[in-house]
Design a protein around this motif. Structure first.
Motif, PDB file in Angstrom:
ATOM      1  N   ALA A  43      48.918  40.750  38.388  1.00 40.53           N
ATOM      2  CA  ALA A  43      49.318  41.482  37.046  1.00 40.53           C
ATOM      3  C   ALA A  43      47.802  41.386  36.119  1.00 40.53           C
ATOM      4  O   ALA A  43      47.449  42.543  35.172  1.00 40.53           O
ATOM      5  CB  ALA A  43      50.118  40.734  35.971  1.00 40.53           C
ATOM      6  N   GLY A  44      46.960  40.431  36.521  1.00 41.70           N
ATOM      7  CA  GLY A  44      45.631  40.473  35.923  1.00 41.70           C
ATOM      8  C   GLY A  44      44.521  41.292  36.877  1.00 41.70           C
ATOM      9  O   GLY A  44      43.391  41.103  36.636  1.00 41.70           O
ATOM     10  N   ASN A  45      44.827  42.023  37.747  1.00 43.44           N
ATOM     11  CA  ASN A  45      44.256  42.614  38.726  1.00 43.44           C
ATOM     12  C   ASN A  45      43.380  41.925  39.589  1.00 43.44           C
ATOM     13  O   ASN A  45      42.286  42.461  40.208  1.00 43.44           O
ATOM     14  CB  ASN A  45      43.372  43.673  37.972  1.00 43.44           C
ATOM     15  N   THR A  46      43.880  40.805  39.884  1.00 38.43           N
ATOM     16  CA  THR A  46      43.081  39.957  40.836  1.00 38.43           C
ATOM     17  C   THR A  46      43.693  40.289  42.290  1.00 38.43           C
ATOM     18  O   THR A  46      44.804  40.275  42.439  1.00 38.43           O
ATOM     19  CB  THR A  46      43.231  38.434  40.544  1.00 38.43           C
ATOM     20  N   ARG A  47      42.960  40.229  43.394  1.00 39.71           N
ATOM     21  CA  ARG A  47      43.016  40.378  44.659  1.00 39.71           C
ATOM     22  C   ARG A  47      43.842  39.202  45.199  1.00 39.71           C
ATOM     23  O   ARG A  47      43.472  38.096  45.119  1.00 39.71           O
ATOM     24  CB  ARG A  47      41.854  40.787  45.550  1.00 39.71           C
TER      25      ARG A  47
END
Length: 144
Positions: A46-50
């Motif tokens: 959700a935090g755009n972390t891979r």
């Protein structure tokens, strides 16, 4: 897989970029570049972390191997795309073979026999013989 937590498989996105880089033997910046080029497409939180899966790590190792053999990154992308398409087509062929086999077994007029220690018996199409180890022979109904 033994000892594997429920709900996890090789496509479960569980590794951070640092962990995936270590498992693949690459630098994290290389993983970012491969992501930008579309060679590996990790899931995102959700935090755009891979988040990388074991399948992604295997793909990273494949990219590294091909790169080490002198294949350009564009060539690697094409190879991986064709490999993915091949895998998808093989899965589709298996699905269609299963559907065809089911359809053939459901046709009326088909005969199925089971042979075991007690002789040969006719069984209903799609049924299993009652004795373990029996040999099943399927023959289409002849229409003369």
């Amino acid at each position: 897989m033994l000892g594997q937590p429920a709900g996890l498989d090789e496509s479960s996105p569980i590794f951070s970029i640092a962990a995936a880089a270590e498992l693949a033997g690459l630098h994290a910046q290389t993983l970012r570049q491969y992501d930008r080029l579309g060679l590996v497409e990790p899931a995102r939180t959700a935090g755009n972390t891979r988040r990388y899966s074991m399948r992604d790590v295997g793909r990273l190792k494949q990219v590294q191997l091909l790169s080490g053999e002198g294949v350009s990154l564009e060539g690697i992308r094409r190879i991986l795309d064709m490999s993915d398409e091949n895998r998808e087509l093989r899965e589709r062929v298996r699905e269609l073979e299963g559907a065809l086999a089911d359809a053939v077994m459901q046709q009326t007029g088909r005969r199925v026999f089971a042979a075991g220690h007690g002789g040969i018996t006719s069984i209903r199409a799609g049924a299993r013989p009652s004795r373990p180890g029996a040999v099943v022979l399927w023959r289409p109904h002849r229409r003369d």
